[in-house]
Design an enzyme around this catalytic site. Structure first.
Site, PDB file in Angstrom:
ATOM      1  N   THR A  87       0.827  -1.196   0.000  1.00  0.00           N
ATOM      2  CA  THR A  87       0.000   0.000   0.000  1.00  0.00           C
ATOM      3  C   THR A  87       0.862   1.245   0.000  1.00  0.00           C
ATOM      4  OG1 THR A  87      -1.995   0.959   0.933  1.00  0.00           O
ATOM      5  CG2 THR A  87      -0.253   0.435   2.476  1.00  0.00           C
TER       6      THR A  87
ATOM      7  N   LYS B 109      -8.375   2.759   1.655  1.00  0.00           N
ATOM      8  CA  LYS B 109      -7.517   2.781   2.844  1.00  0.00           C
ATOM      9  C   LYS B 109      -7.461   4.152   3.499  1.00  0.00           C
ATOM     10  CE  LYS B 109      -4.851  -0.605   0.366  1.00  0.00           C
ATOM     11  NZ  LYS B 109      -3.631  -0.825  -0.378  1.00  0.00           N
TER      12      LYS B 109
ATOM     13  N   GLY C  83      -5.456   7.471   7.185  1.00  0.00           N
ATOM     14  CA  GLY C  83      -5.018   6.536   6.160  1.00  0.00           C
ATOM     15  C   GLY C  83      -4.073   5.553   6.805  1.00  0.00           C
TER      16      GLY C  83
ATOM     17  N   SER D 238       4.708   0.884   1.124  1.00  0.00           N
ATOM     18  CA  SER D 238       5.752   0.378   0.233  1.00  0.00           C
ATOM     19  C   SER D 238       6.167   1.394  -0.817  1.00  0.00           C
ATOM     20  CB  SER D 238       5.294  -0.912  -0.435  1.00  0.00           C
ATOM     21  OG  SER D 238       4.101  -0.698  -1.158  1.00  0.00           O
TER      22      SER D 238
END
Length: 179
Positions: A7, A41, A53, A132
């Protein structure tokens, strides 16, 4: 700080009336399988006054968001006090210590990153990114924030789009919430 795959979340503040947070929609199982492309998210909480988030395990993130909203209610909407209280609880509670997530939270006054190691981080500038693809989104947001007149929402979308073009754990199904 813990690093999570699968994500990317980016938040930008251009003043009290221009705050946005966005995330990609990819949910990855393990290192090689995409389970979902359109997960959301990012979320508005506390009567729409706070944006959140998360990066990390989805169930853990939902649990943390719920706990954070309760802390906001306990502290009358004071974002910093609620964040510190959550971070302390997260670090010290045996059950919560194993939760694997990072959170970005923002309201009209503050932008913070909360981690399970007890950290509440106020970014040096008015933008931050985690996950990531966080480094890619952060670099893009930095350039756009400091060298354009783009709005917070425009910067978030563009920074996440750039991250999606580089990071295999980030996709271009971007959702954005703004204050």
């Amino acid at each position: 700080m813990v690093q999570f795959h699968a994500t990317t979340i980016c938040a930008v503040r251009r003043g009290p009336d221009d705050v946005a947070i966005g995330g990609d929609g990819q949910v990855t199982m393990g290192e090689s399988a995409i389970m979902k492309n359109s997960a959301k998210k990012v979320k508005r909480i506390y009567n729409g006054q706070v944006l959140t988030g998360f990066a990390g395990t989805v169930s853990d993130a939902f649990s943390l968001t719920e706990k954070f909203e309760k802390k906001l209610e306990e502290h009358g909407g004071n974002l910093k006090r609620a964040a510190v209280d959550l971070a302390q609880m997260w670090r010290s509670d045996r059950g919560m210590r194993n939760l694997e997530a990072l959170m970005i939270v923002a309201d009209k006054d503050d932008l913070l990153v909360i981690s399970g190691t007890g950290e509440v981080i106020v970014p040096d500038q008015s933008f931050v990114a985690i996950g990531s693809g966080g480094n890619y989104a952060y670099a893009a947001a930095n350039a756009l924030f400091n060298h354009t007149e783009m709005t917070a929402e425009e910067i978030v979308k563009e920074a996440l789009g750039i991250a999606a073009s580089i990071c295999v754990y980030t996709n271009d199904h971007i959702s954005v919430e703004k204050l």
